[in-house]
Design a protein around this motif. Structure first.
Motif, PDB file in Angstrom:
ATOM      1  N   VAL A 153      -0.039  -5.631   5.700  1.00  0.00           N
ATOM      2  CA  VAL A 153       0.074  -4.710   4.787  1.00  0.00           C
ATOM      3  C   VAL A 153       1.443  -4.188   4.709  1.00  0.00           C
ATOM      4  CG1 VAL A 153      -0.749  -2.423   3.866  1.00  0.00           C
ATOM      5  CG2 VAL A 153      -2.130  -3.891   5.484  1.00  0.00           C
ATOM      6  N   GLU A 154       2.283  -4.210   3.631  1.00  0.00           N
ATOM      7  CA  GLU A 154       3.354  -3.666   3.461  1.00  0.00           C
ATOM      8  C   GLU A 154       3.219  -2.109   3.192  1.00  0.00           C
ATOM      9  OE1 GLU A 154       6.190  -5.381   0.820  1.00  0.00           O
ATOM     10  OE2 GLU A 154       7.814  -3.615   1.062  1.00  0.00           O
ATOM     11  N   PHE A 155       3.523  -1.208   3.875  1.00  0.00           N
ATOM     12  CA  PHE A 155       3.503   0.161   3.822  1.00  0.00           C
ATOM     13  C   PHE A 155       4.740   0.603   2.798  1.00  0.00           C
ATOM     14  CE2 PHE A 155       0.256  -0.257   6.811  1.00  0.00           C
ATOM     15  CZ  PHE A 155      -0.921   0.159   6.458  1.00  0.00           C
ATOM     16  N   VAL A 156       4.238   1.336   1.605  1.00  0.00           N
ATOM     17  CA  VAL A 156       5.475   1.858   1.074  1.00  0.00           C
ATOM     18  C   VAL A 156       5.283   3.524   0.904  1.00  0.00           C
ATOM     19  CG1 VAL A 156       6.539   2.022  -1.213  1.00  0.00           C
ATOM     20  CG2 VAL A 156       5.450  -0.224  -0.556  1.00  0.00           C
ATOM     21  N   PRO A 157       6.185   4.111   1.741  1.00  0.00           N
ATOM     22  CA  PRO A 157       6.161   5.566   1.825  1.00  0.00           C
ATOM     23  C   PRO A 157       6.585   6.208   0.202  1.00  0.00           C
ATOM     24  CG  PRO A 157       7.773   4.810   3.261  1.00  0.00           C
ATOM     25  CD  PRO A 157       7.327   3.706   2.582  1.00  0.00           C
ATOM     26  N   THR A 158       5.618   6.943  -0.053  1.00  0.00           N
ATOM     27  CA  THR A 158       5.972   7.404  -1.462  1.00  0.00           C
ATOM     28  C   THR A 158       5.899   8.838  -1.334  1.00  0.00           C
ATOM     29  OG1 THR A 158       3.615   7.461  -2.015  1.00  0.00           O
ATOM     30  CG2 THR A 158       5.012   5.685  -2.718  1.00  0.00           C
ATOM     31  N   THR A 159       6.641   9.683  -2.368  1.00  0.00           N
ATOM     32  CA  THR A 159       6.338  11.199  -2.138  1.00  0.00           C
ATOM     33  C   THR A 159       5.562  11.716  -3.095  1.00  0.00           C
ATOM     34  OG1 THR A 159       8.250  11.466  -3.735  1.00  0.00           O
ATOM     35  CG2 THR A 159       8.721  11.196  -1.693  1.00  0.00           C
ATOM     36  N   GLY A 160       5.142  12.870  -3.429  1.00  0.00           N
ATOM     37  CA  GLY A 160       4.344  13.331  -4.646  1.00  0.00           C
ATOM     38  C   GLY A 160       4.958  12.921  -5.867  1.00  0.00           C
ATOM     39  N   GLN A 161       6.243  12.835  -6.092  1.00  0.00           N
ATOM     40  CA  GLN A 161       6.811  12.483  -7.378  1.00  0.00           C
ATOM     41  C   GLN A 161       6.582  11.248  -7.662  1.00  0.00           C
ATOM     42  OE1 GLN A 161       8.744  14.927  -5.498  1.00  0.00           O
ATOM     43  NE2 GLN A 161       7.722  16.593  -6.849  1.00  0.00           N
ATOM     44  N   CYS A 220       0.772  -1.335   0.011  1.00  0.00           N
ATOM     45  CA  CYS A 220      -0.140  -0.182  -0.089  1.00  0.00           C
ATOM     46  C   CYS A 220       0.895   1.016  -0.077  1.00  0.00           C
ATOM     47  CB  CYS A 220      -0.804   0.023   1.197  1.00  0.00           C
ATOM     48  SG  CYS A 220      -1.844   1.295   1.530  1.00  0.00           S
ATOM     49  N   GLY A 221       0.576   1.980  -0.783  1.00  0.00           N
ATOM     50  CA  GLY A 221       1.503   3.494  -1.175  1.00  0.00           C
ATOM     51  C   GLY A 221       0.773   4.344  -0.161  1.00  0.00           C
ATOM     52  N   VAL A 222       1.523   4.834   0.783  1.00  0.00           N
ATOM     53  CA  VAL A 222       1.191   5.989   1.571  1.00  0.00           C
ATOM     54  C   VAL A 222       1.938   7.320   1.537  1.00  0.00           C
ATOM     55  CG1 VAL A 222      -0.064   4.537   3.152  1.00  0.00           C
ATOM     56  CG2 VAL A 222       2.040   4.872   3.508  1.00  0.00           C
ATOM     57  N   SER A 223       1.657   8.412   2.079  1.00  0.00           N
ATOM     58  CA  SER A 223       2.387   9.471   2.199  1.00  0.00           C
ATOM     59  C   SER A 223       3.716   9.072   3.161  1.00  0.00           C
ATOM     60  CB  SER A 223       1.783  10.729   2.739  1.00  0.00           C
ATOM     61  OG  SER A 223       1.591  10.615   3.601  1.00  0.00           O
ATOM     62  N   THR A 224       4.622   9.895   2.989  1.00  0.00           N
ATOM     63  CA  THR A 224       5.790   9.489   3.933  1.00  0.00           C
ATOM     64  C   THR A 224       5.566  10.399   5.279  1.00  0.00           C
ATOM     65  OG1 THR A 224       6.794  11.667   3.135  1.00  0.00           O
ATOM     66  CG2 THR A 224       7.446   9.851   2.289  1.00  0.00           C
ATOM     67  N   GLY A 225       4.190  10.803   5.437  1.00  0.00           N
ATOM     68  CA  GLY A 225       3.902  11.363   6.717  1.00  0.00           C
ATOM     69  C   GLY A 225       2.976  12.431   6.580  1.00  0.00           C
ATOM     70  N   LEU A 226       1.584  12.355   7.006  1.00  0.00           N
ATOM     71  CA  LEU A 226       0.907  13.157   6.978  1.00  0.00           C
ATOM     72  C   LEU A 226      -0.206  13.145   8.290  1.00  0.00           C
ATOM     73  CD1 LEU A 226      -0.361  15.699   5.214  1.00  0.00           C
ATOM     74  CD2 LEU A 226      -1.902  14.131   4.082  1.00  0.00           C
ATOM     75  N   ALA A 227      -0.166  14.383   8.994  1.00  0.00           N
ATOM     76  CA  ALA A 227      -0.827  14.158  10.419  1.00  0.00           C
ATOM     77  C   ALA A 227      -2.238  13.672  10.086  1.00  0.00           C
ATOM     78  CB  ALA A 227      -0.968  15.475  11.038  1.00  0.00           C
ATOM     79  N   GLY A 228      -2.507  12.500  10.773  1.00  0.00           N
ATOM     80  CA  GLY A 228      -3.890  12.192  10.548  1.00  0.00           C
ATOM     81  C   GLY A 228      -4.319  11.002   9.797  1.00  0.00           C
ATOM     82  N   PHE A 229      -3.328  11.261   8.439  1.00  0.00           N
ATOM     83  CA  PHE A 229      -3.712  10.300   7.318  1.00  0.00           C
ATOM     84  C   PHE A 229      -2.771   9.076   7.183  1.00  0.00           C
ATOM     85  CE2 PHE A 229      -6.111  14.091   6.592  1.00  0.00           C
ATOM     86  CZ  PHE A 229      -7.305  13.602   5.748  1.00  0.00           C
ATOM     87  N   SER A 230      -1.754   9.375   7.431  1.00  0.00           N
ATOM     88  CA  SER A 230      -0.556   8.143   7.564  1.00  0.00           C
ATOM     89  C   SER A 230       0.656   8.759   8.385  1.00  0.00           C
ATOM     90  CB  SER A 230       0.010   7.744   6.317  1.00  0.00           C
ATOM     91  OG  SER A 230       0.252   8.594   5.308  1.00  0.00           O
ATOM     92  N   ALA A 231       1.155   7.970   9.124  1.00  0.00           N
ATOM     93  CA  ALA A 231       2.230   8.096  10.098  1.00  0.00           C
ATOM     94  C   ALA A 231       2.549   7.000  10.755  1.00  0.00           C
ATOM     95  CB  ALA A 231       1.931   9.522  10.783  1.00  0.00           C
ATOM     96  N   PRO A 232       3.758   6.706  11.018  1.00  0.00           N
ATOM     97  CA  PRO A 232       4.284   5.464  11.787  1.00  0.00           C
ATOM     98  C   PRO A 232       4.260   6.061  13.260  1.00  0.00           C
ATOM     99  CG  PRO A 232       6.372   6.499  10.558  1.00  0.00           C
ATOM    100  CD  PRO A 232       5.083   7.216  10.247  1.00  0.00           C
TER     101      PRO A 232
END
Lengths: 432, 339
Positions: B77-85, B37-49
């Protein structure tokens, strides 16, 4: 005459005056201050301005660190404890230091990266300090395999079989050398590759099924924080130096094809920003590889960082080669040494010595550049600081994290730079 | 944005090559035993370790529900941190199976980049935050303000459009990241900070004095944040889409993680029975077993429970449901019937 003398004797001292201390303005701290800090109106003004800046910085920083709060589990708690005073919320470091250092590495296995780091210093010692026994270099050569097994784990036979590839190459070289030198070199190059491609997988599999030894496997996506910076930085540094030296020699070679390839490689890599190479590693390589192969992202990044640093090292070493007087090359030739011997025994030791500051400069730059992996979604310390801030407990915290990360990087870079100064002093002493 | 489009185009061009490998994502996921699962590298409330390295958040919960439905384990789930790019290429190249990374559903992304947006899990929009002591009550009073704005984003274009349409002037203060924006705004470098309202709320929650900052009522753009999968694998798209709809429908039907065990025994409501697999064959039509929806809902609760736990009123972020309420409550959440 005697009269005159008699009259003057009253004014002649017959004992030496004790040495008087220099006037207060001409000695000790006061003299130093007058000469160095207040030697003119300009310098006096600058001194006073500097003192004011230092006082101002200390006045702000000291209470900030003095009021530091360690026992808080969120920024809000910190603020409640500080109650309006300015103070560092170091609770975030206490809460997350393990993540900043190890990423998501399983906590029960933290000893493995720590041991790998300790062993790294052990493995580096024989290379860095020449007064240790040379035999220890064999242990250093084994270190990459040990470190791989410690960090990633899995079956112990994978690094063993991979290391055996070099043994196979050495064996082939031994066996063929008596017959043909060129064939021996080719065999030494080809047999390990054949071993890794054709036999290694099967042998490792067979050995694993017979004796399933080894540490628990840790996936690459568990790596993060300072661990990832060190893995990428140290692999990049140790791989790029030999590659860079070879590229520099290739660029100075008389063989047109070899020289052109080296020039194109160096100029192309140097002409492209590292971030572009990292994007290539993370985005494009997936398309070039056959579908279904997933090629570890950290490995891809290490390869890109290595070739990037190698291009720079090559130019630094080429500078060292160019600085050697032509006579050194001719002297080596006149001794009847072949190309590799003359390089190994005469040219490179001198050229590399000249290049030390430049090489170390490149290494330190490379180590700090590892933080660029944040742009391709790897969670290095900077990436993790972002992720930690995304936790609602720590949203809004900046300086504490960045100061911690900066301190860690400083320790490593300063260490590297001190060692290079030691090395320069030692080598220049040998020539006096 | 341009960079994203360029990279995305490369992704799209290469999707034909990579597409062959991922024609049956569902089977691949089952064989692998893990959803990537592609998530953001950290966005408060939406995805963070969290401190233990376990990913938490609203987007993360969507992925866990999919993993629970398909693999019977919300943690698989394997979380893959992704950036906007990197996000779209990661999806197109098969590095991730599903992208839950606050990604706005737009025409070009859907049509040109060959992405498949399966469900809008959060209706966002661009808003403004100002200091309370400015006494500004509406965005139309912002004439002449200095505005902190992230460069190279759609928010920048929306801002220009909005001020021009209302005949107002503004002075932009370009900034690179949200973290920088918070610092600049707090330091007084700009009067106004503009980004998505959810982001503003999260930012305000991090301030020492959140009560002294106001998020203005105007929302000047539509930012439907959607869950995304690759084009060309309708079976997998269906699984992800209907898992999401199951969470939404569960809230509408009053199924929560607390009462689901009881309701799964069978009820008088045929739609609940069909959703929870006691009637009909909906699960097998998706290629899953009949209890798929029970597992998806049990993972983190229904949509409302996930919202409340991660970004709702009870959390520091404190977002109101607003557009993200059920259609019966005046919001836009509307799951098609399970029949």
């Amino acid at each position: 005459m005697s009269d005159t003398h008699a009259r003057t004797t009253a004014f002649v001292r017959d004992t030496m005056l004790p040495e008087a201390p220099a006037p207060i303005a001409q000695r000790g701290a006061v003299k130093w201050l007058r000469e160095n800090l207040f030697s003119g109106w300009m310098n006096t003004a600058l001194t006073l301005a500097s003192l004011y800046v230092i006082w101002w910085l200390l006045a702000h920083i000291t209470p900030w660190f003095g009021n530091a709060v360690w026992n808080a589990n969120s920024l809000a708690e910190c603020r409640a404890i500080l109650d309006g005073r300015s103070g560092a919320c170091l609770g975030v470091i206490r809460d997350r230091w393990h993540q900043l250092l190890f990423g998501f590495y399983p906590p029960q296995h933290y000893w493995r990266p720590v041991l790998a780091l300790v062993l790294l210093f052990g493995a580096l010692a024989p290379m860095l300090f020449s007064n240790l026994p040379r035999r220890l270099l064999w242990l250093s050569a084994l270190y990459p395999f040990v470190a791989y097994h410690l960090l990633w784990g899995g079956s112990i036979w994978i690094p063993v079989v991979a290391a055996a590839g070099f043994g196979v190459g050495a064996l082939a070289w031994r066996l063929i050398t008596p017959y043909t030198a060129l064939g021996a070199i080719l065999a030494a190059l080809v047999t390990p590759i054949l071993w890794w491609v054709l036999a290694a997988g099967a042998v490792a599999g067979a050995l694993t099924s017979v004796a399933p030894l080894g540490l628990e496997f840790v996936r690459s996506d568990r790596f993060g924080g300072f661990l990832i910076s060190l893995v990428i930085g140290i692999s990049g540094i140790s791989l790029s130096l030999p590659l860079g030296v070879l590229l520099a020699l290739g660029r100075k070679s008389d063989m047109l094809l070899l020289r052109s390839v080296c020039i194109i490689f160096i100029e192309f890599i140097r002409g492209v920003p590292l971030i572009t190479l990292l994007f290539t590693a993370s985005l494009l390589l997936n398309y070039f590889l056959p579908p279904g192969t997933s090629f570890d992202l950290i490995l891809r990044v290490i390869i890109m960082v290595t070739i990037f640093a190698a291009a720079y090292i090559a130019e630094v070493v080429r500078g060292g080669l160019a600085a050697l007087p032509r006579g050194q090359y001719e002297a080596a030739d006149s001794l009847g040494l072949d190309y590799w011997r003359s390089m190994r025994l005469i040219i490179l030791p001198q050229a590399l010595k000249i290049s030390i500051p430049g090489i170390v400069n490149t290494f330190i730059g490379l180590f700090k550049d590892t933080t660029l992996v944040v742009f391709i979604g790897l969670l290095d310390p900077i990436g993790l600081s972002n992720a930690i801030r995304a936790d609602t407990s720590w949203n809004g915290i900046y300086w504490e994290l960045f100061i911690f990360i900066g301190a860690l990087f400083f320790v490593f870079c300063f260490g590297i730079s001190r060692y290079s100064m030691y090395l320069e002093r030692k080598l220049s002493r040998g020539h006096r | 944005m341009n960079k994203t489009v360029l990279l995305g185009s490369i992704a799209a061009a290469s999707a034909l090559v990579a597409g062959a490998a991922s024609a049956n994502t569902l089977q691949e996921v089952i064989d692998r035993g893990e959803v990537r699962c592609g998530v953001s590298t950290g966005l408060a409330g939406f995805s963070a370790p969290d401190a233990n390295g376990v990913w938490q958040g609203f987007d993360v919960a969507m992925c866990r529900a999919v993993a629970a439905a398909v693999l019977d384990d919300p943690m698989a789930v394997e979380f893959v941190p992704t950036t906007g790019q990197t996000r779209f290429t990661a999806l197109a190249s098969g590095e991730v199976d599903v992208l839950a990374r606050n990604t706005t559903w737009t025409f070009t992304r859907d049509v040109d980049l060959n992405l498949r947006f399966v469900g809008i899990n959060y209706y966002d929009g661009q808003g403004f935050m100002v200091r309370g002591d400015l006494g500004v009550g509406s965005a139309t009073e912002l004439d002449g303000a200095t505005v902190c704005i992230q460069t190279g984003t759609t928010t920048e274009l929306n801002l220009a459009d909005y001020f021009r349409a209302n005949g107002m002037e503004y002075e932009p203060v370009p900034i690179e990241t949200n973290a920088e924006a918070q610092q600049q705004y707090l330091a007084g470098a700009c009067d106004v900070y503009t980004t998505d309202v959810s982001g503003l709320a999260a930012t305000r929650a991090s301030f020492a004095d959140p009560e002294n900052h106001v998020i203005l009522p105007e929302v000047i753009s539509k930012e439907p944040l959607a869950i995304t999968v690759r084009d060309g694998d309708d079976r997998w798209a269906g699984v992800v889409q209907w898992t999401f709809f199951a969470l939404v429908a569960a809230e509408e039907m009053g199924i929560t993680s607390a009462n689901i065990a009881e309701l799964a025994q069978g009820t008088d409501n045929p739609e609940i029975n069909r959703l929870l697999g006691t009637e009909g064959e909906l699960g097998s039509m998706l290629g899953l077993d009949p209890e798929w929806a029970i597992r998806a809902i049990s993972a983190g609760g229904n949509y409302g429970e996930i919202f409340a736990a991660n970004i709702g009123d009870g959390t520091p972020i404190g977002l109101a449901r607003g557009l993200n309420a059920q259609w019966t409550q005046g919001g836009l959440l509307y799951a098609p019937p399970f029949r």
